[in-house]
Structures are given as structure tokens and as C-alpha cells.
Design an enzyme around this catalytic site. Structure first.
Site, PDB file in Angstrom:
ATOM      1  N   HIS A 199      33.417  43.147  47.854  1.00 31.60           N
ATOM      2  CA  HIS A 199      32.959  43.488  49.201  1.00 31.60           C
ATOM      3  C   HIS A 199      31.629  42.808  49.561  1.00 31.60           C
ATOM      4  O   HIS A 199      31.084  43.043  50.630  1.00 31.60           O
ATOM      5  CB  HIS A 199      32.873  45.007  49.347  1.00 31.60           C
ATOM      6  CG  HIS A 199      34.224  45.662  49.270  1.00 31.60           C
ATOM      7  ND1 HIS A 199      34.437  46.977  49.567  1.00 31.60           N
ATOM      8  CD2 HIS A 199      35.440  45.155  48.945  1.00 31.60           C
ATOM      9  CE1 HIS A 199      35.733  47.259  49.411  1.00 31.60           C
ATOM     10  NE2 HIS A 199      36.350  46.172  49.024  1.00 31.60           N
ATOM     11  N   THR A 268      29.513  37.188  54.539  1.00 26.13           N
ATOM     12  CA  THR A 268      29.039  35.966  53.901  1.00 26.13           C
ATOM     13  C   THR A 268      29.727  35.792  52.546  1.00 26.13           C
ATOM     14  O   THR A 268      29.875  36.744  51.786  1.00 26.13           O
ATOM     15  CB  THR A 268      27.517  35.996  53.669  1.00 26.13           C
ATOM     16  OG1 THR A 268      27.212  37.075  52.766  1.00 26.13           O
ATOM     17  CG2 THR A 268      26.756  36.213  54.963  1.00 26.13           C
ATOM     18  N   TYR A 270      28.590  34.028  50.043  1.00 27.03           N
ATOM     19  CA  TYR A 270      27.595  34.014  48.964  1.00 27.03           C
ATOM     20  C   TYR A 270      27.442  35.407  48.341  1.00 27.03           C
ATOM     21  O   TYR A 270      27.615  36.413  49.038  1.00 27.03           O
ATOM     22  CB  TYR A 270      26.230  33.567  49.492  1.00 27.03           C
ATOM     23  CG  TYR A 270      26.259  32.179  50.072  1.00 27.03           C
ATOM     24  CD1 TYR A 270      26.361  31.068  49.243  1.00 27.03           C
ATOM     25  CD2 TYR A 270      26.234  31.986  51.444  1.00 27.03           C
ATOM     26  CE1 TYR A 270      26.422  29.784  49.774  1.00 27.03           C
ATOM     27  CE2 TYR A 270      26.293  30.713  51.993  1.00 27.03           C
ATOM     28  CZ  TYR A 270      26.393  29.612  51.145  1.00 27.03           C
ATOM     29  OH  TYR A 270      26.461  28.365  51.674  1.00 27.03           O
ATOM     30  N   ASP A 272      25.083  37.612  47.973  1.00 25.99           N
ATOM     31  CA  ASP A 272      23.762  37.727  48.589  1.00 25.99           C
ATOM     32  C   ASP A 272      23.493  39.153  49.058  1.00 25.99           C
ATOM     33  O   ASP A 272      22.707  39.369  49.977  1.00 25.99           O
ATOM     34  CB  ASP A 272      23.667  36.757  49.791  1.00 25.99           C
ATOM     35  CG  ASP A 272      24.736  37.070  50.828  1.00 25.99           C
ATOM     36  OD1 ASP A 272      25.562  37.966  50.581  1.00 25.99           O
ATOM     37  OD2 ASP A 272      24.738  36.422  51.887  1.00 25.99           O
ATOM     38  N   SER A 274      25.227  41.055  50.809  1.00 28.33           N
ATOM     39  CA  SER A 274      25.588  41.348  52.209  1.00 28.33           C
ATOM     40  C   SER A 274      26.203  42.735  52.314  1.00 28.33           C
ATOM     41  O   SER A 274      26.190  43.334  53.386  1.00 28.33           O
ATOM     42  CB  SER A 274      26.543  40.286  52.764  1.00 28.33           C
ATOM     43  OG  SER A 274      27.663  40.111  51.934  1.00 28.33           O
ATOM     44  N   HIS A 428      42.725  45.726  41.182  1.00 30.82           N
ATOM     45  CA  HIS A 428      43.522  46.901  41.567  1.00 30.82           C
ATOM     46  C   HIS A 428      44.200  47.543  40.364  1.00 30.82           C
ATOM     47  O   HIS A 428      44.647  48.679  40.443  1.00 30.82           O
ATOM     48  CB  HIS A 428      44.537  46.521  42.640  1.00 30.82           C
ATOM     49  CG  HIS A 428      43.905  46.202  43.963  1.00 30.82           C
ATOM     50  ND1 HIS A 428      44.523  45.488  44.950  1.00 30.82           N
ATOM     51  CD2 HIS A 428      42.671  46.515  44.456  1.00 30.82           C
ATOM     52  CE1 HIS A 428      43.713  45.368  45.997  1.00 30.82           C
ATOM     53  NE2 HIS A 428      42.577  45.979  45.709  1.00 30.82           N
TER      54      HIS A 428
HETATM   55  C1  HEM Z   1      40.119  52.625  44.643  1.00 29.85           C
HETATM   56  C2  HEM Z   1      39.766  51.395  44.739  1.00 29.85           C
HETATM   57  C3  HEM Z   1      40.329  50.376  45.697  1.00 29.85           C
HETATM   58  C4  HEM Z   1      41.039  50.556  46.846  1.00 29.85           C
HETATM   59  C5  HEM Z   1      41.451  51.859  47.500  1.00 29.85           C
HETATM   60  C6  HEM Z   1      41.333  49.232  47.367  1.00 29.85           C
HETATM   61  C7  HEM Z   1      42.058  48.994  48.510  1.00 29.85           C
HETATM   62  C8  HEM Z   1      42.277  47.749  49.065  1.00 29.85           C
HETATM   63  C9  HEM Z   1      43.015  47.493  50.276  1.00 29.85           C
HETATM   64  C10 HEM Z   1      43.686  48.554  51.139  1.00 29.85           C
HETATM   65  C11 HEM Z   1      42.993  46.158  50.497  1.00 29.85           C
HETATM   66  C12 HEM Z   1      43.635  45.416  51.661  1.00 29.85           C
HETATM   67  C13 HEM Z   1      45.088  45.222  51.396  1.00 29.85           C
HETATM   68  C14 HEM Z   1      45.760  44.350  52.423  1.00 29.85           C
HETATM   69  O1  HEM Z   1      45.965  44.816  53.543  1.00 29.85           O
HETATM   70  O2  HEM Z   1      46.066  43.194  52.132  1.00 29.85           O
HETATM   71  C15 HEM Z   1      42.227  45.564  49.437  1.00 29.85           C
HETATM   72  C16 HEM Z   1      41.917  44.230  49.336  1.00 29.85           C
HETATM   73  C17 HEM Z   1      41.182  43.669  48.326  1.00 29.85           C
HETATM   74  N1  HEM Z   1      40.728  44.291  47.181  1.00 29.85           N
HETATM   75 FE1  HEM Z   1      40.822  46.269  46.830  1.00 29.85          FE
HETATM   76  N2  HEM Z   1      40.790  48.285  46.535  1.00 29.85           N
HETATM   77  C18 HEM Z   1      40.185  48.946  45.496  1.00 29.85           C
HETATM   78  C19 HEM Z   1      39.551  48.361  44.419  1.00 29.85           C
HETATM   79  C20 HEM Z   1      39.376  47.005  44.242  1.00 29.85           C
HETATM   80  C21 HEM Z   1      38.815  46.381  43.067  1.00 29.85           C
HETATM   81  C22 HEM Z   1      38.341  47.148  41.845  1.00 29.85           C
HETATM   82  C23 HEM Z   1      38.790  45.032  43.301  1.00 29.85           C
HETATM   83  C24 HEM Z   1      38.307  43.893  42.430  1.00 29.85           C
HETATM   84  C25 HEM Z   1      37.784  44.003  41.255  1.00 29.85           C
HETATM   85  C26 HEM Z   1      39.353  44.808  44.613  1.00 29.85           C
HETATM   86  C27 HEM Z   1      39.497  43.578  45.205  1.00 29.85           C
HETATM   87  C28 HEM Z   1      40.071  43.363  46.437  1.00 29.85           C
HETATM   88  C29 HEM Z   1      40.086  42.087  47.103  1.00 29.85           C
HETATM   89  C30 HEM Z   1      39.481  40.778  46.621  1.00 29.85           C
HETATM   90  C31 HEM Z   1      40.766  42.285  48.305  1.00 29.85           C
HETATM   91  C32 HEM Z   1      40.967  41.260  49.422  1.00 29.85           C
HETATM   92  C33 HEM Z   1      39.850  41.488  50.442  1.00 29.85           C
HETATM   93  C34 HEM Z   1      39.990  40.716  51.707  1.00 29.85           C
HETATM   94  O3  HEM Z   1      40.460  39.585  51.679  1.00 29.85           O
HETATM   95  O4  HEM Z   1      39.637  41.269  52.751  1.00 29.85           O
HETATM   96  N3  HEM Z   1      39.707  46.019  45.144  1.00 29.85           N
HETATM   97  N4  HEM Z   1      41.821  46.555  48.555  1.00 29.85           N
HETATM   98 CA   LIG Z   2      27.955  37.988  50.741  1.00 31.02          CA
END
Ligand code: HEM
Ligand SMILES: [Ca+2]
Length: 703
Positions: A199, A268, A270, A272, A274, A428
Site C-alpha cells: 500500500h 507513488t 517509490y 516513500d 506515501s 494473500h
Molecule cells: C487481510 C489482508 C488482505 C486483504 C483483505 C486484501 C485484500 C485485497 C483486495 C480486495 C485486493 C483487490 C483485488 C482486486 O480487485 O483485484 C487486493 C490487492 C492487492 N493485494 Fe491484498 N489483501 C490483504 C493482504 C495483502 C498482503 C499481505 C499483500 C502482500 C504481501 C497484499 C498485496 C496486494 C497487492 C499487491 C494487490 C494489488 C494492489 C493494486 O494493484 O491496487 N495484500 N488485496
Molecule cells: Ca509510495
């Protein structure tokens, strides 16, 4: 050369189509199909992706450019014709003439600034938009959309047969039917720092309806913004006929150039902070209180005036932080709180040693130190625990013990890569089943409400953070310090795979299915293409070509895919055999290694750089002492902690009193220079280079 009459036609039709779409969205909003608020799973997912006007503007332009591109293809031109230099310029000019596209912004960057901009602009002086918020994601590999289209998600596999339904893949490959395995050494801080880091670097917006309303995708008519998942009959969790309302990621076509559909990053790229300070000047204004970050009197995050989360207790509220997803789970909110507190703690210490510093200087210097600590903790702690030693060495991710880093490379674009945004969802598999509140290391908190708390009840609901006189955040952090993380494997907990954003009717999402579908939505090539880009062997129609998978995983993949070349990136990565010294497979290690090298070497404000972007040596040496354990000790009133908080306490990671954990000595920031120290400590020897850069910029601006 495409005749200008064809270009004019295409631009004209795209304008008409936009009008039709606007009218339909207006109707859907007025009849209540598309809503601005609500607790349906799709409303919660929309909240997660955001509703910012800026990303809507980018998507309106992006969709028009795509429409123009698609019309030219229909008129018989090839993609090469359409993306040729002369056509690109002609389309750009036509769209500018129609008032759709703006002229590029002329940035005036200050190469001497010791502080980053909030929106990431000007980090790269030659390309001031690299890594900035609200720009298109970078392509690591050329996109692969459905054949004959410039942006439709793939539905046909390599052998001509349809690709499997994402929910089917999820049921067969990602289910926890055989239980959940815990990692034997890593702590839940891997999970929570992992998401906190995600995030900081990526937030992809989705398309929205009128006024930013949630587009409903399970109705009778097909909408271009929609990619619903129709759950196949006989599902173990969902009734026959269930449909997940999934909206496409918002379009972007940088520079109004015709070509494939691209996606945006709202924050961003980076690393950083944000997520602590925001990604626009406006964000920061709402978060800042003079030299401090705003907080409640109990040291929690301030109230968010936009109450989008689930509140069902008096006096509780949704939180305001640098990233809008702060309340998606309370353990994430506790991380945002920790680094907000750390900023304020640094300000207090700087004030003591420099009573004459003004508000601005205190704020900026504390922000710079906080970001430097975050970078150090991520590379030295988190990545070192995640990646093998070899991968850390190959991608030059290890922090130095002494001296300055010379790794900055101005030709490296740190903008987040589209495929990484899918691959890094591997976190996830770390989502736990329960959350808990601890009063100290290994000690559950007593109180009127005690854990464990089912994770499903914590989605978009900050209640846990308010428990026990609002000490929930420190208590969650102490719990994560004490407990092991679920293993990195192909298994997602039911809470995320079957019950994500569950509402009172039992409707919910499947996060694994979303990840798979999102890859296709973005035109992210399948797993096999990434193998080749990482120097690994190509996949063929033969299942024997799947050489980095064990027999059990291969047989699961064979149950759903017709052809190994169709395996979606997310699924292919999480089923790989792990490499020695890491829980991750070779392709996943490569994708992460590459991206974190970019985020380091493409960041001119990397913390190990010399001044003005970095620190004087004696200060850098203090930042090197910090660790997650040190930051937890400094802010939580812990008695003891294990030296490496990314690992659970063990005989080789003993708990020690906080007083012996090495930490940053902020007295080294005592300023010797007379005020105002607006450009602290410019190294005299770097002056000629700076003057040269200034002259270059000046010439560029005059052009
Ligand atoms: C309880 C914990 C978490 C919840 C409820 C959650 C939920 C979500 C949801 C709903 C999405 C968007 C799905 C979509 O519509 O494509 C998402 C995206 C993502 N999640 Fe998670 N997540 C969790 C934990 C994590 C963890 C631990 C990581 C990495 C170590 C992670 C990395 C990401 C990434 C990289 C994206 C894509 C973000 C983007 O492109 O906007 N998430 N997650
Ligand atoms: Ca950033």
C-alpha cells in the site's frame, strides 16, 4: 500512413460512444443500480480501489484513446500502422484539438531539494513523472489481451479452447481443504509489513459510474466496464447462479497515444511512506498538524470525514491515513498508526536537540528520517527474510554496512510494473484465520472482549483498534510479534477465498479468483512468458515442460488448464517449487528481485545516497542501526522483544530487553550550521555537478 479522414472518423465516433456511456451511467445511478454507499461486497471492493476524481479523468481519456485505436483496427489497419509515429502524433493532435487531452505538464524540478516531493514528481530529473502518483503503470512485458483487441481480457487459451473460470481454478488449486500450514520461523509481521508495503507502492483504481458510483456488473446487460465472474454450478460455498460483480481496472493511455490498454497507479511507486504522508499535496494537508502528523489524544489515527468503513459501535470511526485502504483490516491500521507515532516521536527528539528549528524544518526532516527507516527495515529486514541470499545478491538488494551507495541509476524507471502488482499478491497466502490482542510478548490481553477474533469480522471494520481504552493498535502489533505467519504456498484461508467482504446476506468475494481475473483484465501475460523473461525454460503444450512444479501441483493444474501455456501468473507462481534458502519459487523470486532493484536503484532519494538527497555519514550510520524491533520498542512500551521481529522468538532469535535493542540516536541530528538550514550540508565537491544539472534544466525549460 493512415489517412487523416480515418483518424477524424475514429475520433468522432469515440466522442459519440463516450456520450452514450455517460447517459447509461446516469440512468444506472438514478435507478439505484450503481450506488455511492453501501455494504454489499462490491461496494466494499470499490472502496478498496478508491473513487478519486483524478483517476476518473485519466480513465475517460484512456477509454477514448482505446476506442479510437479499436476503430482504426476495425477499419482494417494493423496495430503497427496504428502505433506508428505519424499516427500517434495525428491522434494526439486531434484529441488535443477536441479538448480531450491536455498538453504535457512542464515540471520545474529543484535538483538541490533535500526532500522528496509528496507526489513523487521530480525524483528523476530527466523524467519527472517516473514513479509519480496518478500515472500509468509500467509494462515489464508487452500486454497480452484477447487476440484482435487492444484491451479485452483474454478468454481464449493457447490451444483455442476457452480459459478456465477463475473460481474453478481457485477451488482446485488455492483451497485450504487440507488445512493451513504455518511458517516455522517467520512472524505475522511478514504478513502485515507485506501489505503495508504493497500500500506504499501500488493502488490500481477501477472504473466508476456517475459521481464515482460503484458499477454493478451482475445485471442483464453487458457493460464495457464489467468482467463479472459467474460461479460454475455445484460450487462448495456459493449457490448455483452466484455472480461476483467485478469491475475492470480503470484505463490509462499515457500521452494520449493509441495502443494497448494500460492501467494506472493512484499512489507513488517509490517506497516513500506515501501510506503515511499521502500521495498528493492535498492528502498531506489533511494529515499534517504543523510539525506533527494528526492523531487522537489516545495516539491513534485521526477520524476520516469520509465514513466508508463498517462502524457498529458508538464513538468509533474510520481512520484517515496516507493510503485510503487503511481499515481493510485492523492489523493494517495498527501499522499505519505505528509509523504515524514514529514520525511524531522523531519530531519530539529533533526538537530537543534543535530548539531553534522551525515547524517546516522539523516536519520535513522527521519525514525524511521516517522514510529512510522504512526503506532500511524493508530491505534489511523484510526482504532479507523473504528472499534467498542468492536473490538478494543477484538483484543487489542488500544494504551497505558503511559508506554511501552508488547504485542510483537515472535510466531506471521506478514506476511499478503491471505484472508485479499481480505477482506481489502472493502475500494473500499469509492472511491469518484469526486476529488477537496481546499485552506484551506472548501474553494475551485480558479485558471485556478477548480474542481470538475471526478475520472475516474484521474486514473494513476497525472495531478491534478501539478496544480496551483504544489500545487495540499496540495490542495487535504485540500479537503479530508473538505469532507465526501462515506459510507461503498455494493455499488461501477461507476468510479471504470464500468470505472476503462478506455481508449480512452471506454474499462475498473470492480473493484468489479476483487475482487471477485481474491479471487477465490487465493483459498481464501468463506464467510461462514470465519464466522466459527470467531466463527460465519456456512452456510448451506438454505438461513435462512444467519443470519447476512438483507432481502434486502439476496434477492440480492439469485438472483445470487445457494447456500449461495458459496458466495464469498468480497461480503459476504460487505453485512453483521453492528455491533453496527461500519459500518462493524461481520465477516469483525473479519478479520480486527485479522490482525491488528498480525501487532502490531508480530512487534518487534512496536513503543510502549522499546529500542533498541522503544524509551526512554519521546520520546514515544511525539509520543503519534501526530495525522493526527498535521501532516497536520505541513506540509500544514493550518490555522485551526478539532481535528480528520478522521472525518469531526462538533459541536463535532470543527475546531481549528493549533497552539492548540497537536503535537510532537522533542527537546526531543536532545542527551545527547557523539557521536557516534550508539546504543542509551540501557537499562542496558535488557543487559543479549540481550547477551543471541546473543549467541543463534551465535550458530544457526555456525550450
Ligand atoms: C487481510 C489482508 C488482505 C486483504 C483483505 C486484501 C485484500 C485485497 C483486495 C480486495 C485486493 C483487490 C483485488 C482486486 O480487485 O483485484 C487486493 C490487492 C492487492 N493485494 Fe491484498 N489483501 C490483504 C493482504 C495483502 C498482503 C499481505 C499483500 C502482500 C504481501 C497484499 C498485496 C496486494 C497487492 C499487491 C494487490 C494489488 C494492489 C493494486 O494493484 O491496487 N495484500 N488485496
Ligand atoms: Ca509510495
Amino acid at each position: 500512413q493512415i489517412p487523416s479522414s480515418n483518424i477524424a472518423d475514429a475520433v468522432h465516433i469515440a466522442g459519440i460512444n463516450l456520450g452514450v456511456k455517460r447517459e447509461r451511467n446516469r440512468q444506472r445511478f438514478e435507478d439505484g443500480t450503481d450506488r455511492l454507499t453501501g455494504g454489499r461486497p462490491q461496494d466494499q471492493l470499490q472502496k478498496f480501489h478508491g473513487r478519486r476524481p483524478k483517476s476518473r479523468d485519466i480513465s475517460i481519456i484512456g477509454n477514448q484513446v482505446l476506442d479510437v485505436t479499436q476503430h482504426l483496427l476495425h477499419a482494417g489497419f494493423t496495430i503497427d500502422n496504428v502505433t506508428s509515429d505519424s499516427t500517434v502524433v495525428a491522434v494526439q493532435e486531434a484529441l488535443m484539438f477536441m479538448g480531450v487531452c491536455d498538453l504535457p505538464i512542464a515540471y520545474k524540478c529543484n535538483p538541490l531539494s533535500p526532500y522528496r516531493t509528496v507526489d513523487g514528481s521530480c525524483n528523476n530529473l530527466n523524467n519527472p513523472e517516473w514513479g509519480k502518483s496518478n500515472v500509468a503503470q509500467r509494462r515489464d512485458l508487452e500486454p497480452v489481451y484477447e487476440s484482435g483487441t487492444v484491451g479485452d481480457p483474454r478468454i481464449t487459451g493457447a490451444s483455442g479452447r476457452p480459459l478456465p473460470n477463475p473460481r474453478t481454478i481457485s477451488n482446485v488449486v488455492h483451497s485450504n481443504i487440507n488445512g493451513i500450514t504455518l511458517n516455522t520461523s517467520l512472524s505475522l509481521h511478514m504478513f502485515q509489513m507485506g501489505q503495508f508495503l504493497a500500500h506504499d507502492i501500488i493502488l490500481t483504481p477501477t472504473e466508476t459510474g456517475q459521481y464515482g458510483a460503484t458499477v454493478s456488473c451482475c445485471g442483464e446487460i453487458e457493460r464495457p466496464e464489467c468482467i463479472p465472474i459467474k460461479v460454475p454450478g455445484g460450487d462448495p460455498r456459493f449457490a448455483d447462479g452466484t455472480c461476483f460483480s467485478v469491475v475492470r481496472s480503470a484505463a490509462a493511455n499515457p500521452g494520449c497515444a493509441p495502443g494497448f490498454r494500460q492501467q494506472q497507479n493512484q499512489i507513488t511507486s517509490y517506497i516513500d511512506g506515501s501510506n503515511v504522508y499521502g500521495s498528493t499535496d492535498e492528502d498531506l494537508k489533511a494529515l499534517r498538524d504543523g510539525e506533527y502528523l494528526r492523531k487522537t489524544k489516545e495516539n491513534n489515527l485521526p477520524r476520516n470525514p469520509d465514513q466508508g468503513c463498517d462502524i457498529n459501535h458508538d464513538g468509533e470511526f474510520c481512520h484517515l491515513a496516507g493510503d485510503a485502504r487503511v481499515d481493510v483490516v485492523p492489523s493494517l491500521a495498527s501499522y499505519h498508526t505505528l509509523f504515524m507515532m514514529e514520525h511524531n516521536r522523531i519530531v519530539d527528539a529533533l526538537k530537543k536537540v534543535n530548539p531553534d528549528w522551525n515547524v517546516e524544518k522539523l516536519f520535513q526532516e522527521a519525514r525524511k528520517i521516517n522514510i529512510a527507516q522504512i526503506q532500511h527495515i524493508i530491505y534489511n529486514g523484510f526482504l532479507s527474510a523473504l528472499l534467498s541470499r542468492d536473490i538478494m545478491a543477484t538483484y543487489k538488494l542488500r544494504s551497505l554496512n558503511t559508506g554511501y551507495s552508488t547504485s542510483y541509476d537515472k535510466t531506471r524507471d521506478a514506476t511499478i510494473a503491471n505484472g508485479f502488482g499481480i505477482a506481489y499478491r502472493m502475500g494473500h497466502t499469509w492472511i491469518p484465520t484469526y486476529m488477537d490482542l496481546y499485552s506484551d510478548l506472548n501474553t494475551r490481553q485480558s479485558g471485556p472482549e478477548t480474542g481470538p477474533f475471526d478475520v472475516v469480522d474484521t474486514f473494513n471494520n476497525p472495531h478491534l483498534t478501539f478496544l480496551n481504552q483504544r489500545t487495540g493498535c499496540p495490542a495487535l502489533l504485540k500479537w503479530m510479534t508473538s505469532q507465526a505467519s501462515p506459510a507461503t504456498d498455494r493455499v488461501l484461508e477461507d476468510s479471504a477465498r470464500n468470505r472476503l467482504f462478506e455481508d449480512s446476506t452471506g454474499a462475498s468475494f473470492d480473493l484468489a479468483a479476483l487475482n487471477i481475473l485481474r491479471g487477465r483484465d490487465h493483459g498481464v501475460p501468463p506464467y510461462g512468458d514470465y519464466r522466459v523473461s527470467c531466463g527460465l525454460s519456456a512452456l510448451t503444450p506438454s505438461w513435462d515442460s512444467l519443470v519447476d512444479h512438483k507432481p502434486r501441483e502439476t496434477s492440480l493444474l492439469r485438472q483445470v488448464y487445457n494447456d500449461p501455456r495458459d496458466i495464469d501468473l498468480f497461480t503459476g507462481l504460487l505453485t512453483e517449487k521453492s528455491i533453496s534458502g527461500s519459500a518462493l519459487g524461481p520465477t516469483l523470486s525473479c519478479i520480486l528481485g527485479r522490482e525491488f532493484q528498480n525501487l532502490k536503484e531508480g530512487d534518487s532519494y534512496w536513503y543510502e545516497r549522499p546529500e542533498p538527497q541522503g544524509f551526512p555519514k554519521e546520520q546514515l550510520n544511525e539509520i543503519r542501526k534501526t530495525s522493526l524491533s527498535a521501532v516497536l520498542c520505541a513506540n509500544l512500551g514493550l518490555k522485551q522483544i526478539q532481535i528480528d521481529a520478522f521472525k518469531v522468538p526462538a533459541s536463535n532469535n532470543l527475546a531481549v530487553p528493549c533497552t539492548v535493542v540497537p536503535s537510532i540516536d537522533l542527537t546526531k541530528w543536532k545542527s551545527t550550521a547557523p539557521l536557516p538550514p534550508s539546504k543542509p550540508g551540501i557537499n562542496k565537491s558535488s557543487l559543479p555537478e549540481i550547477m551543471r544539472q541546473l543549467a541543463l534544466l534551465d535550458r530544457k525549460n526555456k525550450k
